[in-house]
Design a protein around this motif. Structure first.
Motif, PDB file in Angstrom:
ATOM      1  N   GLU A 142       0.920  -1.320   0.068  1.00 41.27           N
ATOM      2  CA  GLU A 142       0.118  -0.016   0.074  1.00 41.27           C
ATOM      3  C   GLU A 142       0.782   1.400  -0.002  1.00 41.27           C
ATOM      4  O   GLU A 142       1.963   1.202   0.390  1.00 41.27           O
ATOM      5  N   PRO A 143       0.312   2.235  -0.776  1.00 39.95           N
ATOM      6  CA  PRO A 143       1.057   3.609  -0.462  1.00 39.95           C
ATOM      7  C   PRO A 143       1.652   4.213   0.588  1.00 39.95           C
ATOM      8  O   PRO A 143       2.695   4.278   0.849  1.00 39.95           O
ATOM      9  N   GLY A 144       0.854   3.755   1.669  1.00 36.10           N
ATOM     10  CA  GLY A 144       1.237   4.337   3.142  1.00 36.10           C
ATOM     11  C   GLY A 144       2.598   3.553   3.737  1.00 36.10           C
ATOM     12  O   GLY A 144       3.513   4.025   4.211  1.00 36.10           O
ATOM     13  N   GLU A 145       2.527   2.052   3.354  1.00 34.39           N
ATOM     14  CA  GLU A 145       3.446   1.296   3.624  1.00 34.39           C
ATOM     15  C   GLU A 145       4.710   1.736   3.041  1.00 34.39           C
ATOM     16  O   GLU A 145       5.845   1.605   3.626  1.00 34.39           O
ATOM     17  N   LEU A 146       4.570   1.818   1.816  1.00 34.25           N
ATOM     18  CA  LEU A 146       5.733   2.465   0.891  1.00 34.25           C
ATOM     19  C   LEU A 146       6.331   3.638   1.377  1.00 34.25           C
ATOM     20  O   LEU A 146       7.510   3.938   1.614  1.00 34.25           O
ATOM     21  N   ALA A 147       5.403   4.585   1.741  1.00 33.82           N
ATOM     22  CA  ALA A 147       6.048   6.016   2.467  1.00 33.82           C
ATOM     23  C   ALA A 147       6.843   5.594   3.665  1.00 33.82           C
ATOM     24  O   ALA A 147       7.830   6.219   3.847  1.00 33.82           O
ATOM     25  N   ALA A 148       6.305   4.794   4.514  1.00 37.45           N
ATOM     26  CA  ALA A 148       7.146   4.512   5.640  1.00 37.45           C
ATOM     27  C   ALA A 148       8.224   4.008   5.428  1.00 37.45           C
ATOM     28  O   ALA A 148       9.381   4.186   6.137  1.00 37.45           O
TER      29      ALA A 148
END
Length: 120
Positions: free
Chosen positions: A25-31
């Protein structure tokens, strides 16, 4: 025409859609990107390696190990903690630091010898 683009649209839909659906997910990639940015500084990476080897260390020990002042090490530990890579606990007058599971995973990935990394 540029060598880095296809000259015609030729999507292997089933394969491409399967890969697309498997992406984090984009949020996981951002983290993950934030963690990699935090480890992108040589001093922070050195601190992370010291914590990996020492398991749990105080600022005084880390400063000695990495050859930097306690103030500088404390500054970098705050950055690592903000990125979710370091946890701390108070032990009397000492504050002990350790890597999070996410930091250990990132270090394992970036520390793998180049021969182990699949170029594809």
């Amino acid at each position: 025409m540029s060598d880095d683009r296809c000259e015609l649209l030729c999507i292997d839909f089933d394969h491409a859609e399967g890969l697309r659906a498997a992406l984090p997910e984009p949020g996981e990639l951002a983290a993950r990107a934030e963690g990699l940015r935090a480890l992108g500084d040589p001093t922070r990476l050195r601190i992370a390696h010291a914590l990996h080897a020492g398991d749990e260390l105080c600022v005084c020990d880390l400063a000695w190990i990495v050859g930097a002042s306690q103030g500088l090490v404390s500054h970098h530990l705050r950055s690592l903690r903000s990125a979710g890579l370091v946890d701390s606990r108070r032990d009397g007058k000492l504050v002990m630091y350790r890597l999070t599971r996410a930091a250990r995973a990132l270090l394992a990935t970036i520390s793998a010898p180049a021969a182990e990394v699949d170029p594809a």
